[in-house]
Design an enzyme around this catalytic site. Structure first.
Site, PDB file in Angstrom:
ATOM      1  N   LYS A  31      -0.256  11.776   5.398  1.00 41.10           N
ATOM      2  CA  LYS A  31       0.132  10.686   5.657  1.00 41.10           C
ATOM      3  C   LYS A  31       1.021   9.138   6.041  1.00 41.10           C
ATOM      4  CE  LYS A  31      -2.553   7.482   6.979  1.00 41.10           C
ATOM      5  NZ  LYS A  31      -3.246   6.511   6.826  1.00 41.10           N
ATOM      6  N   LYS A  49       0.689  -1.301   0.200  1.00 37.42           N
ATOM      7  CA  LYS A  49       0.028   0.100  -0.592  1.00 37.42           C
ATOM      8  C   LYS A  49       1.253   1.696   0.157  1.00 37.42           C
ATOM      9  CE  LYS A  49      -3.434   2.325  -0.039  1.00 37.42           C
ATOM     10  NZ  LYS A  49      -4.271   2.392   0.918  1.00 37.42           N
TER      11      LYS A  49
END
Length: 294
Positions: free
Chosen positions: A239, A171
């Site tokens: 983030k 990811k």
């Protein structure tokens, strides 16, 4: 059909939980803002008032929360999943967090008699609503197979990529590629517009060649219309780029483009764009080029 707890009913978690309830599973949801349980209840699920209530008796526990500390609190915190779930429950963490945190949580889960998969997703709100998410899964092959009854109702491309932490690593790579595509597309758009070229026509022909991408296809309208209602917020991609740079540093890998993209995300947030869709990186290119009114 299984008894499923779904913790985190935000932009992504809510439609995923609704799909599971619609498929006939017994789904109990929990969210700190109780009104967000409404769509799940309307779909035939139920709402819990605490994590403990949600996971009581659940065979499968799904988690979709924003960041590493949130997952740690939900799973290992006081009143969390590890304290209240039944033995051998399968925990599927759909959140995007740091690989090292996932590995540690998987170790703790095993010590306490639970099974944990890291299963971050790609596809944004549209993918969640259409059950067409791409899901990269880390954990054991046996647990991956056991989670199939969940994955089939929320995802389109579901791949077991390795042991615990592997899903989060893939990811991170995904978010690096997506950010790079958005930034390159933003720069290309500002370039063609600076020469008076029809931007819509330019993106159409780019999309038909080697420069074509899912990012161009999905973000084209946002950029042409300068409409940046969030499908995936810059705050969250910021983030994620922190995860990319931290993971690269820990493994000794050099990601110069990733480091630059992390800074560009940070700059966008500093300019007040954190709540906008990540395609609003275009605004940063316009500001740097002196072509922005904001």
């Amino acid at each position: 059909m299984s008894s499923i707890a779904f913790i985190g009913l935000g932009v992504m978690g809510s439609p995923m939980a609704v799909h599971l309830a619609g498929a006939g599973h017994d789904v109990t949801g929990y969210n700190p803002s109780p009104h967000k349980c409404g769509p799940l209840v309307d779909a035939g699920g139920s709402a819990a008032t605490s994590i403990a209530d949600a996971v009581a008796g659940a065979e499968i526990i799904c988690v979709m929360v924003p960041d590493s500390p949130d997952v740690q609190q939900v799973l290992a915190g006081e009143g969390g999943v590890f304290a209240h779930a039944k033995p051998n429950a399968l925990v599927i963490d759909f959140s995007t967090i740091r690989p090292d945190v996932t590995i540690e949580l998987a170790r703790e889960a095993a010590e306490k008699g639970f099974r944990l998969l890291d299963a971050p997703v790609s596809g944004g709100e549209a993918g969640a609503k259409s059950a067409a998410l791409s899901i990269m899964v880390g954990g054991s092959a046996e647990d991956f197979a056991a989670a199939g009854e969940v994955f089939e109702h929320v995802g389109k491309t579901v791949v077991h990529v390795g042991p615990s932490g592997a899903g989060q690593t893939v990811k991170a790579a995904n978010q690096l590629v997506v950010a790079a595509n958005i930034q390159a597309l933003s720069e290309a758009l500002v370039l063609v517009e600076s020469y008076g070229v029809d931007a819509g026509a330019a993106l159409e022909v780019l999309g038909g060649g080697l420069a074509g991408s899912a990012v161009l296809e999905q973000k084209r309208a946002n950029m042409l219309q300068r409409s940046f209602d969030p499908g995936f917020r810059i705050d969250l991609h910021h983030k994620d780029m922190g995860i990319v740079t931290a993971a690269a540093r820990e493994s000794g890998v050099v990601v110069p483009v990733g480091s630059l993209l992390a800074q560009l995300m940070a700059a966008a947030r500093a300019q007040g764009d954190g709540g906008l869709d990540h395609s609003a990186l275009l605004r940063g290119v316009e500001r740097l080029s002196g072509r922005s009114d904001t």
